[in-house]
Motif scaffolding. Structure first.
Motif, PDB file in Angstrom:
ATOM      1  N   GLY A 251       0.791  -1.223   0.000  1.00  0.00           N
ATOM      2  CA  GLY A 251       0.000   0.000   0.000  1.00  0.00           C
ATOM      3  C   GLY A 251       0.823   1.273   0.000  1.00  0.00           C
ATOM      4  N   ASN A 252       0.098   2.394   0.102  1.00  0.00           N
ATOM      5  CA  ASN A 252       0.675   3.735   0.078  1.00  0.00           C
ATOM      6  C   ASN A 252       0.645   4.363   1.464  1.00  0.00           C
ATOM      7  N   ALA A 253       1.168   5.576   1.557  1.00  0.00           N
ATOM      8  CA  ALA A 253       1.009   6.353   2.781  1.00  0.00           C
ATOM      9  C   ALA A 253      -0.474   6.613   2.994  1.00  0.00           C
ATOM     10  N   ALA A 254      -0.951   6.415   4.215  1.00  0.00           N
ATOM     11  CA  ALA A 254      -2.373   6.569   4.521  1.00  0.00           C
ATOM     12  C   ALA A 254      -2.710   8.037   4.735  1.00  0.00           C
ATOM     13  N   LEU A 255      -3.683   8.533   3.981  1.00  0.00           N
ATOM     14  CA  LEU A 255      -4.081   9.942   4.065  1.00  0.00           C
ATOM     15  C   LEU A 255      -4.459  10.327   5.484  1.00  0.00           C
ATOM     16  N   GLU A 256      -5.263   9.483   6.138  1.00  0.00           N
ATOM     17  CA  GLU A 256      -5.740   9.831   7.474  1.00  0.00           C
ATOM     18  C   GLU A 256      -4.597   9.931   8.483  1.00  0.00           C
ATOM     19  N   SER A 281     -13.197   9.304   9.097  1.00  0.00           N
ATOM     20  CA  SER A 281     -13.794   8.000   9.402  1.00  0.00           C
ATOM     21  C   SER A 281     -14.789   7.595   8.322  1.00  0.00           C
ATOM     22  N   ARG A 282     -15.598   8.554   7.866  1.00  0.00           N
ATOM     23  CA  ARG A 282     -16.578   8.258   6.815  1.00  0.00           C
ATOM     24  C   ARG A 282     -15.868   7.854   5.520  1.00  0.00           C
ATOM     25  N   ALA A 283     -14.799   8.572   5.172  1.00  0.00           N
ATOM     26  CA  ALA A 283     -14.062   8.241   3.956  1.00  0.00           C
ATOM     27  C   ALA A 283     -13.477   6.843   4.047  1.00  0.00           C
ATOM     28  N   SER A 284     -12.945   6.507   5.215  1.00  0.00           N
ATOM     29  CA  SER A 284     -12.374   5.175   5.418  1.00  0.00           C
ATOM     30  C   SER A 284     -13.428   4.093   5.216  1.00  0.00           C
ATOM     31  N   LYS A 285     -14.599   4.304   5.782  1.00  0.00           N
ATOM     32  CA  LYS A 285     -15.663   3.304   5.684  1.00  0.00           C
ATOM     33  C   LYS A 285     -16.184   3.177   4.256  1.00  0.00           C
ATOM     34  N   LEU A 286     -16.295   4.302   3.560  1.00  0.00           N
ATOM     35  CA  LEU A 286     -16.781   4.253   2.182  1.00  0.00           C
ATOM     36  C   LEU A 286     -15.802   3.485   1.295  1.00  0.00           C
ATOM     37  N   VAL A 287     -14.521   3.811   1.376  1.00  0.00           N
ATOM     38  CA  VAL A 287     -13.524   3.124   0.551  1.00  0.00           C
ATOM     39  C   VAL A 287     -13.460   1.645   0.910  1.00  0.00           C
ATOM     40  N   SER A 288     -13.554   1.342   2.184  1.00  0.00           N
ATOM     41  CA  SER A 288     -13.574  -0.059   2.606  1.00  0.00           C
ATOM     42  C   SER A 288     -14.771  -0.792   2.019  1.00  0.00           C
ATOM     43  N   ALA A 289     -15.927  -0.118   1.987  1.00  0.00           N
ATOM     44  CA  ALA A 289     -17.151  -0.747   1.485  1.00  0.00           C
ATOM     45  C   ALA A 289     -17.092  -0.980  -0.021  1.00  0.00           C
ATOM     46  N   ALA A 300      -4.287   2.661  12.604  1.00  0.00           N
ATOM     47  CA  ALA A 300      -4.206   3.997  13.194  1.00  0.00           C
ATOM     48  C   ALA A 300      -5.321   4.896  12.663  1.00  0.00           C
ATOM     49  N   ILE A 301      -5.844   5.731  13.518  1.00  0.00           N
ATOM     50  CA  ILE A 301      -6.834   6.773  13.240  1.00  0.00           C
ATOM     51  C   ILE A 301      -8.235   6.224  12.978  1.00  0.00           C
ATOM     52  N   VAL A 302      -8.406   5.274  12.060  1.00  0.00           N
ATOM     53  CA  VAL A 302      -9.747   4.858  11.636  1.00  0.00           C
ATOM     54  C   VAL A 302     -10.083   3.410  11.988  1.00  0.00           C
ATOM     55  N   ARG A 304     -11.170   0.127  14.239  1.00  0.00           N
ATOM     56  CA  ARG A 304     -12.200  -0.006  15.272  1.00  0.00           C
ATOM     57  C   ARG A 304     -11.622   0.167  16.675  1.00  0.00           C
ATOM     58  N   ASN A 305     -10.367  -0.239  16.872  1.00  0.00           N
ATOM     59  CA  ASN A 305      -9.758  -0.163  18.198  1.00  0.00           C
ATOM     60  C   ASN A 305      -8.961   1.120  18.422  1.00  0.00           C
ATOM     61  N   ALA A 306      -8.987   2.050  17.453  1.00  0.00           N
ATOM     62  CA  ALA A 306      -8.155   3.252  17.570  1.00  0.00           C
ATOM     63  C   ALA A 306      -8.478   4.070  18.816  1.00  0.00           C
ATOM     64  N   PHE A 307      -9.744   4.017  19.265  1.00  0.00           N
ATOM     65  CA  PHE A 307     -10.134   4.749  20.468  1.00  0.00           C
ATOM     66  C   PHE A 307     -10.770   3.811  21.494  1.00  0.00           C
ATOM     67  N   ALA A 308     -10.375   2.532  21.453  1.00  0.00           N
ATOM     68  CA  ALA A 308     -10.909   1.541  22.394  1.00  0.00           C
ATOM     69  C   ALA A 308      -9.853   1.231  23.449  1.00  0.00           C
ATOM     70  N   HIS A 309     -10.302   1.009  24.666  1.00  0.00           N
ATOM     71  CA  HIS A 309      -9.383   0.734  25.776  1.00  0.00           C
ATOM     72  C   HIS A 309      -9.897  -0.466  26.555  1.00  0.00           C
ATOM     73  N   GLU A 310      -9.079  -1.501  26.677  1.00  0.00           N
ATOM     74  CA  GLU A 310      -9.483  -2.688  27.426  1.00  0.00           C
ATOM     75  C   GLU A 310      -8.681  -2.862  28.705  1.00  0.00           C
ATOM     76  N   SER A 311      -7.407  -2.478  28.687  1.00  0.00           N
ATOM     77  CA  SER A 311      -6.570  -2.588  29.872  1.00  0.00           C
ATOM     78  C   SER A 311      -7.171  -1.802  31.024  1.00  0.00           C
ATOM     79  N   GLY A 312      -7.210  -2.413  32.216  1.00  0.00           N
ATOM     80  CA  GLY A 312      -7.765  -1.738  33.382  1.00  0.00           C
ATOM     81  C   GLY A 312      -7.061  -0.434  33.697  1.00  0.00           C
TER      82      GLY A 312
END
Length: 526
Positions: A251-256, A281-289, A300-302, A304-312
């Protein structure tokens, strides 16, 4: 706390602060194996890129096929803000075709290139240094006959002899190129090497201060973004990139990632882009679709886990102050929290409002289709999450123009066997039904597809994951097929895993049909 980047101090503006974002999702991104887009999908992506603030859209390779030419021409007509660019090799036929394709654009660009490294000159082109030099001058001169905005690229620049690279870059500038692109075509360079290369060219090449220097870095060593930013620090003011980092090989450098790195580390990189980051995020989902390429969870950035936290420890810190483990807000890239406000009693107005909130704008027919599928899903699923709606709408958009569609599926499975599937497909408007057995329900379903729509494709990947939590979650299935060297990926979502599997397989077959047609067109053009 605002929705802007956290901890980014204000910096004094300079005239050369602006970084031009050159998006090549529709050209280099589409060259990613299995990522072919239809004409309508290309227009949809281009419209979003234009609205998002992309400076230059490389809309395609007009000489490659009639479909590519038509897509570039139509995007040139529709674009309101972006410069529309067509790619061309260093020959007159390519350049003339690109010139015709960009003619309707308010602002058009021709991007012409040739390999300059010893490997490319000797093995791919079988040309001498002098012959390549002559083609550089001739191609840029020809392109200037169509537009004042001409970009020239030294393909495989990072493996080209420095003296020769300086010579051909100077020739391109003298011939009229206004942007000089220095590609790391095979993702070979390290950031310090790329920085030094741009610095060397700025120092040694006359006229380099009069043109825009561009980066185009591939991710074979995972350094595309790092190299692009190193190029900017050395003086480059255009970055070529793609949504989700889509592109050939790794792949290429990721715009986001480029956009948010510049915004987040403004203290060390006092630059700016014109990108509306809330649309990333919308652009990422559209291109993925539309490409049927899932985004990895830890992207990174887009992702699903980019803003998810599981560690206590992380959860504790975020609850006390989000800045402890988040360097940007989810809202700044268009990520919001899931909600449970939509259900089977929701009406069209509420559904349309929710779609707008999620970044979707649908026409009347597409809106009605999406609403009907939403109501059907709501009858089967207790809670409707934002992710469910996104999967439902993206899935519908991805398959709206398919030749083959799944109409009905009934599967008999269990420990006793045999497993069988009764499948109905709509093929070019005609309904056909067949029953087939297999080694398990998925195998039986895929065998039924082959009986109704004969093919020689080999299954390379079959992957299932849940869109949301719960036993009634939608299953999102990804299928990758290979046929005669052509690769296509299909994806579909449905509460029934087997239905999603059938639709994903059929989606991949539809992509292969498009690829067959493109191959046939290319052979006829030769």
């Amino acid at each position: 706390m605002t929705s802007e980047i956290k901890g980014a101090p204000a910096a004094a503006k300079r005239e050369d602060d602006k970084i031009i974002i050159f998006d090549t999702t529709l050209r280099d991104g589409e060259q990613c194996p299995g990522a072919t887009m239809t004409f309508e999908e290309k227009l949809q992506v281009a419209e979003l890129l234009d609205t998002m603030g992309v400076d230059v859209i490389e809309a395609g390779f007009p000489i490659a096929s009639e479909g590519d030419f038509e897509a570039v021409t139509e995007i040139a007509k529709l674009a309101k803000q972006s410069v529309i660019c067509g790619l061309a090799r260093a020959n007159f036929n390519d350049i003339d075709r690109a010139g015709e394709a960009i003619k309707p654009a308010k602002r058009g660009r021709i991007h012409t290139f040739i390999g300059t490294s010893p490997l490319h000159r000797q093995h791919q082109l079988q040309l001498t240094q002098e012959q390549v030099y002559e083609r550089v001058v001739a191609s840029v001169t020809r392109a200037r006959g169509y537009t004042d905005d001409v970009e020239w690229s030294a393909m495989d620049a990072t493996r080209t002899e420095h003296d020769y690279l300086c010579r051909v870059v100077e020739a391109a500038i003298k011939a009229g190129a206004t942007t000089i692109n220095i590609p790391d075509t095979v993702g070979y360079a390290l950031p310090e090497e790329y920085f030094d290369l741009i610095t060397m060219l700025k120092t040694r090449v006359p006229g380099m201060d009069k043109v825009i220097i561009s980066t185009h870095c591939h991710d074979d060593l995972g350094l595309a973004v790092a190299n692009s930013l190193a190029g900017v620090r050395a003086g480059a003011r255009q970055i070529e990139c793609t949504i989700n980092g889509l592109g050939e090989r790794a792949g290429n450098a990721a715009l986001e990632e480029i956009v948010m790195a510049i915004r987040t580390r403004h203290d060390l990189m006092p630059y700016s882009t014109g990108i509306k980051s809330e649309m990333l995020s919308r652009a990422s989902k559209l291109v993925s679709a539309v490409t049927n390429f899932p985004v990895q969870y830890n992207k990174a950035i887009v992702g699903r886990n980019a803003f998810a936290h599981e560690s206590g420890i992380h959860q504790d810190g975020v609850l006390k102050n989000t800045e402890t483990y988040e360097i940007m807000t989810p809202e700044s890239v268009g990520v919001g929290k899931s909600s449970l406000v939509m259900g089977k009693h929701s009406g069209r107005a509420a559904f349309k409002s929710k779609l707008k909130e999620l970044g979707y704008t649908l026409g009347d027919n597409a809106m009605e289709d999406a609403f009907n599928r939403f109501k059907a899903l709501a009858d089967r699923k207790k809670h409707i999450y934002d992710e469910d709606i996104e999967a439902l709408v993206d899935d519908g958009m991805a398959h709206i123009n398919d030749r083959v569609k799944v109409t009905a599926l009934t599967v008999i499975a269990g420990t006793m066997g045999p497993q069988s599937a009764t499948l109905t497909l709509d093929i070019d408007g005609q309904s056909k039904t067949v029953q087939s057995a297999g080694n398990g329900p998925v195998d039986a379903t895929f065998n039924a597809i082959k009986l109704l729509f004969p093919h020689n494709a080999r299954l390379d990947l079959y992957q299932v994951h849940a869109v949301t939590e719960g036993t009634d979650a939608q299953a999102e299935v990804s299928v990758r097929l290979e046929e005669d060297g052509r690769v296509a990926t299909g994806r579909a979502a449905d509460p029934d895993t087997l239905v999603a599997s059938a639709r994903a397989f059929v989606a991949a077959l539809n992509k292969l049909v498009v690829k067959r047609q493109k191959t046939a067109q290319a052979q006829q053009a030769v």
